[in-house]
Design a protein around this motif. Sequence first.
Motif, short mmCIF file in Angstrom:
data_model
loop_
_atom_site.label_atom_id
_atom_site.label_comp_id
_atom_site.label_asym_id
_atom_site.label_seq_id
_atom_site.Cartn_x
_atom_site.Cartn_y
_atom_site.Cartn_z
N ARG A 87 70.41 53.22 49.88
CA ARG A 87 70.10 53.19 48.46
C ARG A 87 71.17 52.42 47.69
O ARG A 87 70.87 51.60 46.82
CB ARG A 87 70.00 54.62 47.92
N LEU B 14 70.70 62.43 46.98
CA LEU B 14 69.42 61.71 46.87
C LEU B 14 68.60 62.38 45.78
O LEU B 14 68.83 63.54 45.44
CB LEU B 14 68.68 61.77 48.20
N PHE B 15 67.63 61.64 45.24
CA PHE B 15 66.78 62.23 44.21
C PHE B 15 65.64 62.97 44.90
O PHE B 15 64.76 62.35 45.47
CB PHE B 15 66.25 61.15 43.27
N VAL C 55 65.35 60.19 36.59
CA VAL C 55 66.01 61.09 37.53
C VAL C 55 66.11 62.51 36.99
O VAL C 55 65.70 63.47 37.66
CB VAL C 55 67.43 60.57 37.88
N GLN D 269 73.44 64.69 40.81
CA GLN D 269 72.29 63.88 40.41
C GLN D 269 72.67 62.91 39.29
O GLN D 269 72.25 61.76 39.29
CB GLN D 269 71.14 64.78 39.95
N ASN E 7 63.54 56.30 46.29
CA ASN E 7 64.97 56.47 46.05
C ASN E 7 65.67 55.12 46.09
O ASN E 7 66.56 54.84 45.28
CB ASN E 7 65.58 57.38 47.11
N CYS E 8 65.26 54.30 47.05
CA CYS E 8 65.93 53.02 47.24
C CYS E 8 65.47 51.95 46.25
O CYS E 8 66.23 51.04 45.92
CB CYS E 8 65.71 52.51 48.67
#
Lengths: 244, 423
Positions: free
Chosen positions: A153, A92-93, B338, B320, A101-102
């Motif tokens: 997500r 996940l970020f 990100v 990531q 995130n989603c």
Amino acid sequence: MSDPIIKIQNMNKWFGDFQVLKNINLEVEANKKIVVCGPSGSGKSTLIRCINRLEEHQEGDIIVDGNELSEKTKDIEKIRAEVGMVFQQFNLFPHLSILDNCTLAPIWVKKMPKKEAQELALDQLKKVQIDDQANKFPGQLSGGQQQRCAIARALCMQPKIMLFDEPTSALDPEMIKEVLDAMVSLAKGGMTMIVVTHEMGFAKEVADEVIFMDEGMIIEKADTKEFFANPKSDRTKLFLSQIL
Amino acid sequence: MQTINFLKPNRDNIKNYSIIGSFLVLISLIDVISNAFLKTNLTSFLHGSLSSLFPLILGLIGLNMMRIDYSGNKTLDKLNKNINTNNFNAVLTLLILFSIIKALPPSLSWMILDANISGDSKDACTGTGACWTYIKVWFRRFMYGMYPNEFHWRINTAFILVIALGFVGYFMKENLKKYLALYYVIIYPVIAYLVIYYLISGGSFGLQWVETGAWGGLSLTFIVSFFCLIFCFPLGMIFALGRRSNLPAIKYISICYIEFWRGVPLITVLFMSSVMFPMFLPEDFFMDKLVRVIIAITLFEAAYCAEVIRGGLQSLPRGQYDAAKSLGMGYWKMHIFVILPQALKLVIPGIANTFLALVKDTPLIFVVGLAELAGMLALAKTNPKWLGFAMEGYIFASIIFWIICYAMSKYSYNLEAKYKTER
């Protein structure tokens, strides 16, 4: 019989001098659920990472939903958007909330209006039962919750295919069940899934086919019942006897 | 053993012991203070060196009596844990305390008690202390350089405008927030440049032209640091990404750039920019010296920024990148949404470090004839009317630089706290 959504022909892949995948042939039809198992280092993860081109293969063809993956593939992002992936380490970020995130990819990749993306995300989070955590950050959630969020997500991109790379291997035994439940209900919804896992219970429950890999080769590929009832190769028998 | 145990407290008698102990330490401190401030030796009845060692021994016994593993008293426990863990540390604690006390009276009398600040010429400074008159008289020069006195308001106005424009981000409407980065990276520097050009340089709108050679002092420090800071960061980011690129041309250009600029000393870069560089330019092409210097420092510091940012990029787990790619994000989307937000958060301390070094490197522009704060000091101390006050000048400059740098590092701590998310 419909056209396969994923078609892999004579695929070979090397890491330097080491050949990780040897002559892989695989066809996956839409709405089928495939479980890939095998000892570690057998190339399972590499195989599914090749399907959305997180790894590049050197020989052979991979055709995903009618698009061939190669260096010439221009819109690799477009293909990846159709193929969701769930990772062992959740990935996940951490700087974004669960909801963000989603919604990140739907908003910026699919150009979905923000409001619509949020509704979709909450809907997906509800399906994996963490919609009440939507405004928390990944670091505040348990491993099982994080992995379910990662599934939500990926689903927010409304993919045609879902890839799972050992989704429960980094989890406590207690949390494995909640993630598997989410995956089972996803499978029952008709999603095309390729799952790398050691959870044989899950394989028995939802898989249409099981693939056993060792040393970069597909040793055995059979219907689930057949696979567990009478495995053909000795290597498979040994593997099954050790983990069942 | 018995005698040592006699001085060792236990949990029952710690109260009495700590009172006696702190009393002994207090006496030793009083002795040193009276010695330093009042020049009286309370222990003159003791013989020679014993007299000067007396406070140390007394303090040590006092601290020894207070030392206990756990007393339950918060203050006492904190004290014991931090400065009184064993005899050696107790001695160090006392010595540091004594040195500070001893150093206070002379520095106080030099800086304040015997110092002069009245008057406006060297004759006013008669005392043995510092001559702050010097700073007072030269204050405007230190702040504005040779910029004409009657136009100082132009510099002040320009700075206020630039600072005010910098706060625009805080008051931006929610729906414009996504243009924030664009504003700070492109629009803001351009506006700031125009403000500084038209207000400080003048030449139009009825404002008299003041050439950059006359600029100087702290305002020049600010101008140079400001432009170098806002330009070197985005540039460094580009080269950091470039160095990690898969495209060989971009990758090797970035590596060459970074290694070149990290390999040459700033002072030679400045020399080159002002002496060599104009030789390569066409005859009729003119670029102001200050602009050349700002470009030179920016290019130089961008290489350092690039490496700091690259460190941040490398510390992100590969997952990531995988996750962003698997969601269908391309290179730019992946980095903007990100990778960079996480990497830049990680490199705040390193970037703050680079920026502080940059601010403290600005005095080097003196070698090409631009006199910012430290440069003005160097000029002022050679003025025949004011010889011999270098010390005051350097203390003044150090305090100013320290305030600037401390403010910057405080700000970087705040940023760190603000963007901290639990991992």
